[in-house]
Structures are given as structure tokens and as C-alpha cells.
Design an enzyme around this catalytic site. Structure first.
Site: not given
Length: 210
Positions: A187-188
Site C-alpha cells: 500500500s505504498r
């Protein structure tokens, strides 16, 4: 598929403060060894970013040929574009990207030429073709393929299999002031640990927002 649709989620590993080495050189050595074990293609390839006297940045891939507590060494033509940049502004940045491990290492610092003896030793360790190529190439200057090959043959005819190191070719060493170790996460929400010099000369570790 649109370019904007290309994406990858990262989930191979983590980088937490409690597991990080106290010295960035130790941490780099650990990650470099893991890149070697993972057979990452050309793990010693790094982007070298420089800035010229007018403030124009440029970047290219070079190979690190040695590193220790003094810094990271690479070799090139002193009269190349990167050489001219470093003469005008002796600060630069390095970037290692080990995609199979979902890792980056960013390094910033000041660059100086290595001692002539160190350049001589590395030059003599190179394959003959590479040593002759250093004589043939007026790096970053316009040239035709025919002219380049003629210059290589002229160097071969003149020096045979014992070419000396060209006076315009040698090494640089970047002495780091800042490291950043980047580990891809889902999710970065990536891990980014920065090492920076403290007032006492030691290293301070900060976590940066991804």
C-alpha cells in the site's frame, strides 16, 4: 494497458529501526551481500547524479568499484560531462536500485579524486580492451563510429598489450553525509530510514514518511 495502470505492490521484507545497523556502512554491506546472494543483475550498478555550474542536473549509470568507511569509488574520464560537473560542483548523489529485493539506497556527499596510485592499480586490473578503450574515447564528445574504432586501433598499435593509464582517466570517491535505505512495503507505506551525521560525528537514524 495504460502506463498509468502499471503498478506493483511490495511485500518481500521490512526495515525497522531496531533491526537496522548503527552504521550506514554496515547496513549497506548487509544489503549488498543480500543482493549478491539473490543474484540481482549488476548489483554494483548505481545512478550517479551531478549538477553543472549552471545548475543543470544530469544522471547516468556507473559501477561502484570499491566502498569502505571513506566512501564509494568509481572510475571515469575526468574530461567527461560528469567530470566537468564535479569540477564545477563537487557534490553528487548515488542511487542503488535492487528491484528483485524491492530496495533502494540513496547516498549524498562530497566527491574528490582518488590518489593516482589507486587509479593506476584499478586501471591495470581492467581487461585490455577496456584499458585501450579509455585511450580511444574522448568521453561525452561527438564522434563517429569509424573515428572511435580508428582511435582504438591507434592506441592498440601504439601501446600493444601494456597501455599506461591515460592522464585524463581515473577515480573519484563520494564521501557520504547522508544515506537513505528504502524498503518497499504494501500500500505504498514503505520503510525509509535516513542516516545523517550528528554534531559529534556519529550517525543519527530517522524514519521518513513514505
Amino acid at each position: 494497458m495504460s502506463v498509468s495502470d502499471l503498478r506493483q505492490d511490495y511485500a518481500r521484507s521490512v526495515l525497522l529501526e531496531e533491526a537496522a545497523a548503527p552504521s550506514p556502512f554496515e547496513q549497506f554491506n548487509l544489503w549488498f551481500a543480500e543482493a549478491l546472494d539473490a543474484k540481482v543483475p549488476e548489483p554494483n550498478a548505481m545512478t550517479l547524479a551531478t549538477v553543472d555550474a549552471a545548475g543543470q542536473p544530469s544522471a547516468r549509470i556507473v559501477l561502484v568499484k570499491g566502498y569502505d568507511e571513506r566512501g564509494f569509488a568509481f572510475f571515469t574520464n575526468y574530461e567527461s560531462r560528469k567530470g566537468a560537473d564535479l569540477l564545477a560542483n563537487p557534490r553528487a548523489a548515488l542511487l542503488f536500485f535492487w528491484q528483485p529485493l524491492e530496495r533502494q539506497v540513496r547516498i549524498e556527499g562530497r566527491v574528490e579524486r582518488v590518489a593516482p596510485e589507486e587509479s593506476d592499480a584499478y586501471y591495470q586490473s581492467r581487461p585490455l580492451g577496456s584499458r585501450l578503450g579509455a585511450w580511444a574515447s574522448q568521453q561525452s564528445q561527438p564522434i563517429t563510429r569509424t573515428e572511435l574504432e580508428a582511435r582504438e586501433q591507434a592506441a592498440r598499435d601504439r601501446y600493444g598489450d601494456q597501455p599506461p593509464r591515460p592522464p585524463y582517466w581515473g577515480g573519484y570517491r563520494l564521501a557520504p553525509t547522508v544515506f537513505e535505505f528504502w524498503q518497499g512495503r504494501p500500500s505504498r507505506l514503505h520503510d525509509r530510514l535516513r542516516y545523517r551525521r550528528g554534531d559529534d560525528g556519529g550517525w543519527i537514524i530517522d524514519r521518513l514518511s513514505p
